[in-house]
Structure formats: C-alpha cells, structure tokens
Motif scaffolding. Sequence first.
Motif, mmCIF file in Angstrom:
data_model
loop_
_atom_site.group_PDB
_atom_site.id
_atom_site.type_symbol
_atom_site.label_atom_id
_atom_site.label_comp_id
_atom_site.label_asym_id
_atom_site.label_seq_id
_atom_site.Cartn_x
_atom_site.Cartn_y
_atom_site.Cartn_z
ATOM 1 N N ALA A 173 -2.860 -1.400 1.201
ATOM 2 C CA ALA A 173 -1.735 -0.737 0.257
ATOM 3 C C ALA A 173 -1.989 -0.836 -1.292
ATOM 4 O O ALA A 173 -1.751 0.212 -2.011
ATOM 5 N N ALA A 174 -2.540 -1.897 -1.823
ATOM 6 C CA ALA A 174 -2.585 -1.901 -3.215
ATOM 7 C C ALA A 174 -3.832 -0.961 -3.819
ATOM 8 O O ALA A 174 -3.692 -0.467 -4.751
ATOM 9 N N THR A 175 -4.921 -0.945 -2.977
ATOM 10 C CA THR A 175 -6.022 -0.069 -3.825
ATOM 11 C C THR A 175 -5.650 1.326 -3.447
ATOM 12 O O THR A 175 -5.741 1.932 -4.563
ATOM 13 N N LEU A 176 -4.765 1.761 -2.577
ATOM 14 C CA LEU A 176 -4.254 3.177 -2.468
ATOM 15 C C LEU A 176 -3.336 3.395 -3.389
ATOM 16 O O LEU A 176 -3.539 4.344 -4.078
ATOM 17 N N SER A 177 -2.496 2.559 -3.926
ATOM 18 C CA SER A 177 -1.591 2.699 -4.810
ATOM 19 C C SER A 177 -2.020 2.592 -6.138
ATOM 20 O O SER A 177 -1.502 3.440 -7.245
#
Length: 168
Positions: free
Chosen positions: A42-46
């Motif tokens: 989730a963090a890398t995509l966000s």
Amino acid sequence: MDRRNLLKAVTLAGSALAVPALVAPALADDKKATAPWIEKFAATLSAHDLTAFAALFSENYVNHQVSAAAPPPPQGKSPKQGTVAVFTARLAGIPDLKVEIEATVVSGNIAAASFVYSGTHNGPLAGVAPTGRALRFTSCDIFRVQDGLIVEHWGMGDLAGVAAQLKA
C-alpha cells in the motif's frame, strides 16, 4: 443420515468453528493486524514509487489472478513485469492514487488484505480519456511471501465499479 454424510457435516462444522480461531487473533487489537509486505504494498503505491513496488516481488513471482484487472503479461515479460505494468498504468490514469488497507488476516507467510484505492481520474485509464472524476474502488488480495518477497498472489478487483464510475 448415512456415515459419509455425517462425516461431511462434522468436518464442515469443525471447519466453521476453526475459522474464527484463526481470524480472531489476527484481528485482535486493531481490526488491521498486518504484515510488513502488506503495508509496503500500500505504501509504495501511495508514494507512487514503482521501483520500491517492483522490489516487493520475487523474480519467481506467480500471479494467479489472470483477468481483465490483471491480464497475463505480454510475450517475453515476466509475471512480475506484468504486475508492475498494470500498476504503472493505474498510476498514470490516477496520478493522485492513494491505497489504504481496510482489513487483513495474517497466518504465517500468507496474508489476505482488503484494499481501498482512491484518487482522481486525470490520465488515460483502461482506454478512457481523463474525466476529472473522483474514483474509489476496492480489491481483495492474498499474498504468499518467501524470504521477504511476494512469491504468489491471488486476487479480485472491482473492475465493474471502476467502469461504472468512469462512465457516470
């Protein structure tokens, strides 16, 4: 009831009773018990960091989700490259994309997660020119991790919901 049907009934009842025992500890404190690879996904995509996103996946990665949401990779491309390409296109279409973890269940090196994707359709997405509309859609995904890398994925995304929002 014959013996076979009785055994089936007992087995099913026992399975149903065992599931809460598996899920409950994972959801104990915070409804979002999680695993580092789920948070990083989730963090890398966000953060729109596709290099870090690609680094989450093993070179031997297998994507069991082959659908309109995740088509097979083009000839000569690996499943990892295909997955990165899907999310590269998604970020191009929704340049302010945010990915949140709604809920997870973790058991050893396998985790299931419900993700919520949101952002504005300001780039081409699935063949649709930018509409400027706010989009919100979900996916449910299961990951298996080995040596800290995602090696297998099963999932289902809300393509119908995205299509409806793009046509609205």
